[in-house]
Design an enzyme around this catalytic site. Structure first.
Site, mmCIF file in Angstrom:
data_model
loop_
_atom_site.group_PDB
_atom_site.id
_atom_site.type_symbol
_atom_site.label_atom_id
_atom_site.label_comp_id
_atom_site.label_asym_id
_atom_site.label_seq_id
_atom_site.Cartn_x
_atom_site.Cartn_y
_atom_site.Cartn_z
ATOM 1 C CG ASP A 121 -10.070 -0.810 4.286
ATOM 2 O OD1 ASP A 121 -9.774 -1.094 3.106
ATOM 3 O OD2 ASP A 121 -9.382 -1.128 5.266
ATOM 4 C CD GLN A 179 -3.581 -4.747 6.228
ATOM 5 O OE1 GLN A 179 -3.422 -3.799 5.476
ATOM 6 N NE2 GLN A 179 -4.207 -5.846 5.841
ATOM 7 C CE LYS A 198 -3.782 -2.597 1.919
ATOM 8 N NZ LYS A 198 -4.519 -3.102 3.074
#
Ligand code: NDP
Length: 283
Positions: A119, A96, A52
């Site tokens: 997300d 994460q 990322k």
């Protein structure tokens, strides 16, 4: 032989387009910025976070990484999220997953400002996806939609079968396919006669988490087969949820693992981060 849907190539194209867009936005004083938080030492998560960061660099997106020790408390994590929610240089926040067991995942997701929730896991964004009026689409299902587009198939009226009903993949995937007028069936571990269902699919999405679970005999001739699965075998090799060798003989188009859905997920995260910068600017 099935057409290979190369996520790696499509994602490179999307990232190049985003780079140009980011350059334009910067001229207007809009600077996308992503904060990535990782708690603990999970090796797979470390790789995802590194990828990322690299994608941010490739797109010219500013990024901050917060690597916190395993013993970080929930309070400490919430405090960091609160700081980032208020931080102007940060348009997107990503924690994460999975987080260590002593931290409640839902509490963490709920703490992220929905406008920075790149997300799209926050209940506000999940609800927006349900009603079809959304800023952010969860990255993996969004990447799958791009690959389906790449296959050349029009989702409208097609039998779409998803194996897996997680909040991260299966459920939002169903919504996105439904919004494009697919006829959607969601299968899970309690589904009876699974093969009968998968064999009916014009578009089959596998998000099960079991290596080689979907075999060629479960696939309709000419179907588009999207393999979301990322499984590490004992010999350390990566494999998907679809048994590639038997599936590619039957499918019309298929994604490889690795190099299929994985890179698309990251490209979509970049897209959401850029969108967040624009959306937050206009609010
Ligand atoms: P989950 O474990 O959360 O969900 C798996 C789903 O598969 C569940 O809904 C489960 O059913 C269903 N399932 C399990 N066994 C069977 C069975 N025998 N028959 C039918 N359905 C079954 O996984 P995720 O959705 O998070 O991830 C799925 C896969 O995708 C994993 O390999 C993961 O690593 C990968 N992944 C890849 C990403 C990428 O970027 N490419 C991103 C996210 C995930 P039930 O609900 O009944 O338990």
């Amino acid at each position: 032989m099935a057409k290979l849907l190369m996520g790696k190539e499509v994602s490179a194209r999307i990232k190049a387009e985003l780079k140009a867009e980011v350059e334009e936005l910067k001229k207007q004083g809009i600077n996308p910025g992503l904060a990535v938080i990782i708690v603990g030492e999970d090796p797979a998560s470390q790789v995802y976070v590194r990828n990322k960061e690299l994608a941010c660099e490739a797109c010219g997106i500013y990024s901050e990484k917060y690597a916190l020790p395993e013993e970080t408390t929930q309070e400490e994590l919430l405090k960091l999220i609160d700081t980032l929610n208020k931080k102007e240089s940060i348009s997107g926040i990503l924690v994460q997953l999975p987080v260590p067991k002593h931290i409640d995942e839902k509490t963490i997701i709920n703490a992220i400002d929905p406008k920075k929730d790149v997300d799209a896991f926050h209940p506000v964004n999940v609800g927006k996806i349900m009603v079809g009026n959304y800023d952010f689409v969860p990255c993996t299902p969004a990447g799958v939609m791009e690959l389906i587009k790449e296959s050349g198939i029009d989702v409208c009226g097609k039998e779409c079968v998803i194996v897996g009903r997680s909040n991260i993949v299966g459920k939002p995937q169903a919504m996105l396919l439904l919004h494009q007028n697919g006829t959607v069936t969601i299968c899970h571990s309690k589904t009876k006669n699974l093969k009968e269902k998968t064999k009916n699919a014009d578009i089959l999405v596998a998000a099960v988490g079991i290596p080689n679970f979907i075999t060629g005999d479960m696939i309709k001739e000419g179907a588009v087969v999207i393999d979301v699965g990322i499984n590490r075998l004992e010999n350390k090799k990566l494999c998907g949820d679809v048994e590639f060798e038997s599936a590619e003989k039957v499918a019309g188009a298929i994604t490889p693992v690795p190099g299929g859905v994985g890179p698309m997920t990251i490209a979509m995260l970049m897209k959401n981060t850029v969108k967040a910068a624009v959306v937050n600017q206009s609010k």
